[in-house]
Design an enzyme around this catalytic site. Structure first.
Site, PDB file in Angstrom:
ATOM      1  N   LYS A   1       0.597  -0.956   0.044  1.00  0.00           N
ATOM      2  CA  LYS A   1       0.039  -0.064   0.224  1.00  0.00           C
ATOM      3  C   LYS A   1       0.645   1.281   0.074  1.00  0.00           C
ATOM      4  O   LYS A   1       0.260   2.101  -0.622  1.00  0.00           O
ATOM      5  CB  LYS A   1      -1.093  -0.069   1.253  1.00  0.00           C
ATOM      6  CG  LYS A   1      -0.382   0.135   2.365  1.00  0.00           C
ATOM      7  CD  LYS A   1      -1.244  -0.180   3.687  1.00  0.00           C
ATOM      8  CE  LYS A   1      -0.598  -0.260   5.052  1.00  0.00           C
ATOM      9  NZ  LYS A   1      -1.195  -0.817   6.111  1.00  0.00           N
TER      10      LYS A   1
ATOM     11  N   ARG B   1      -7.603  -0.108  16.690  1.00  0.00           N
ATOM     12  CA  ARG B   1      -8.400  -0.136  15.340  1.00  0.00           C
ATOM     13  C   ARG B   1      -9.156  -1.075  14.952  1.00  0.00           C
ATOM     14  O   ARG B   1     -10.159  -1.259  15.932  1.00  0.00           O
ATOM     15  CB  ARG B   1      -6.891   0.008  14.535  1.00  0.00           C
ATOM     16  CG  ARG B   1      -7.239   0.709  13.197  1.00  0.00           C
ATOM     17  CD  ARG B   1      -6.041   1.217  12.207  1.00  0.00           C
ATOM     18  NE  ARG B   1      -5.795  -0.155  11.397  1.00  0.00           N
ATOM     19  CZ  ARG B   1      -4.832  -0.339  10.539  1.00  0.00           C
ATOM     20  NH1 ARG B   1      -3.933   0.581  10.154  1.00  0.00           N
ATOM     21  NH2 ARG B   1      -4.478  -1.441  10.207  1.00  0.00           N
TER      22      ARG B   1
HETATM   23  C1  LIG Z   1      -0.374  -1.621   6.720  1.00  0.00           C
HETATM   24  C2  LIG Z   1      -0.931  -2.876   7.410  1.00  0.00           C
HETATM   25  C3  LIG Z   1       0.331  -3.735   7.610  1.00  0.00           C
HETATM   26  C4  LIG Z   1       1.532  -3.632   7.471  1.00  0.00           C
HETATM   27  O1  LIG Z   1       1.962  -2.893   8.475  1.00  0.00           O
HETATM   28  P1  LIG Z   1       3.732  -2.268   8.530  1.00  0.00           P
HETATM   29  O2  LIG Z   1       3.895  -1.674   9.756  1.00  0.00           O
HETATM   30  O3  LIG Z   1       3.950  -1.639   7.342  1.00  0.00           O
HETATM   31  O4  LIG Z   1       4.356  -3.827   8.590  1.00  0.00           O
HETATM   32  C5  LIG Z   1      -0.322  -5.006   8.216  1.00  0.00           C
HETATM   33  N1  LIG Z   1      -1.416  -5.276   8.621  1.00  0.00           N
HETATM   34  C6  LIG Z   1      -2.632  -4.406   8.301  1.00  0.00           C
HETATM   35  C7  LIG Z   1      -3.732  -4.651   8.596  1.00  0.00           C
HETATM   36  C8  LIG Z   1      -2.184  -3.184   7.723  1.00  0.00           C
HETATM   37  O5  LIG Z   1      -3.204  -2.164   7.241  1.00  0.00           O
END
Ligand SMILES: *Cc1c(COP(=O)(O)O)cnc(C)c1O
Length: 350
Positions: free
Chosen positions: A35, A127
């Site tokens: 992303k 979250r």
């Molecule tokens: C963005 C995201 C991740 C990745 O997190 P990082 O800190 O970039 O490794 C993993 N799980 C979810 C649900 C996310 O939204």
């Protein structure tokens, strides 16, 4: 044309290889999260060359365009209104709402395609996910009754909103949920997706509980760091992405504005410190590309501030001329912002 975002493909590949190998040795599968770079296909092509198990993104529009043979995972819990596309363009989705899961079942039935879900639990980071103290038995029961949905596993996300760091104690809450579900319904959950880049310190110390079978990681691969404490991981690269901008003005000016002071261009009242006269440069980049708090200057340069289209720096050391460029390292927010801005030219390096 400047500004440019430089993308070092080989460094990205080395970062992925390093951590994926480590995770596999530990018995974990890995989702690489795309992303932050909007699922740029050049980077996806690099991912396709690695042993990483799946590609995950928070936007279904990104998953739709990703060209890969690896399974695709939708990270952000889906919008009810996008259920059809979720089934079409992702193999697995992370979920927390029964209404949405039922809608996914309807669309999956329509497409005659089974859809896998990971049910998310909130262990206190606040979250997404079912709050771990809530009753969830009836939700599991309902999910298991859906013909076109496969409860592939459960997961949790930490250190994203509340800043909760993964520990054995916190992850034990997920273990309880896994055991409760498996025992109550006499099923085996294939995937226990235990976290993101903030779980890495536990992995390095071999403290990550063995019931966890998967990690979803984005930041560690692009910035070579874990995200619980922000430490760089030795032998990984922190400069997969860098930003280059051009010097458009260099002048000696005072550090204090003169006259009656109101607000800046963004409605903020700004505080200034009197540092006397300084050598100041302006670069042709601004908040429309990236907020300057996300730029990490090279030695001898200090960031003073930015507006929509100007970045103001102080030159402490070094000989700069009009037309020169300065290259910055980036934070996660910086990469996100620059890869999202239509004004940045992307330059790929082997
Ligand atoms: C963005 C995201 C991740 C990745 O997190 P990082 O800190 O970039 O490794 C993993 N799980 C979810 C649900 C996310 O939204």
């Amino acid at each position: 044309m400047l500004p440019k975002i430089h993308i070092h493909l080989k460094k990205y590949q080395e970062n992925i290889n390093y951590l994926t190998h480590l995770a596999h040795m530990y018995g974990l599968s890995v989702m690489v999260v795309s992303k932050v770079f909007c699922a740029d296909q050049e980077l996806i092509n690099v991912i396709n060359l690695t042993q990483v198990d799946m590609i995950a993104d928070s936007k279904i529009r990104n998953l739709e365009k990703i060209n890969t043979l690896k399974p695709k995972v939708l990270l952000r819990i889906p919008q009810l209104s996008e259920a059809l596309d979720v089934v079409k363009y992702s193999d697995i989705s992370l979920n927390s709402e029964l209404d949405v899961i039922k809608e996914l079942n309807e669309k999956a039935k329509f497409m005659f395609k089974k859809h896998k879900i990971i049910l998310m639990f909130d262990l206190g980071d606040l979250r997404e996910g079912i709050y771990y103290k809530d009753h969830y038995q009836h939700i599991i029961e309902d999910i298991l009754s859906l013909e076109y949905i496969e409860l592939y596993g459960i997961g949790t996300n930490l250190t994203c909103y509340g800043g909760v760091i993964p520990t054995v104690e916190t992850l034990d809450k997920l273990r309880h949920i896994k055991e409760n579900i498996e025992n109550a319904f006499n099923i085996k959950l294939d995937m226990i997706s235990g976290g993101n880049s903030s779980a890495l310190p536990m992995l390095f110390k071999e403290e990550l509980p063995k019931f966890i079978t998967n990690l979803r990681m984005g930041e560690a691969f692009v910035l070579g760091r874990e995200t619980a404490y922000g430490t760089l991981i030795p032998s990984m690269h922190d400069d997969v992405f860098t930003c280059e901008a051009e010097v458009i003005e260099i002048k000696d000016k005072p550090s204090l504005p003169e006259g009656e002071l109101g607000m800046d261009a963004f409605g903020q009242k700004v505080q200034f410190e009197d540092k006397g006269m300084m050598k100041r440069a302006i670069l042709g980049i601004g908040r429309q590309e990236v907020d300057c708090k996300h730029l990490i200057p090279p030695e001898g340069i200090e960031i003073i501030g930015c507006s929509s289209d100007h970045l103001i720096v102080s030159i402490i050391k070094g000989n700069y001329h009009i037309g020169d460029s300065i290259t910055f390292k980036l934070t996660y927010g910086g990469i996100l912002s620059l890869m999202t801005s239509p004004y940045m030219k992307r330059v790929y390096h082997e």
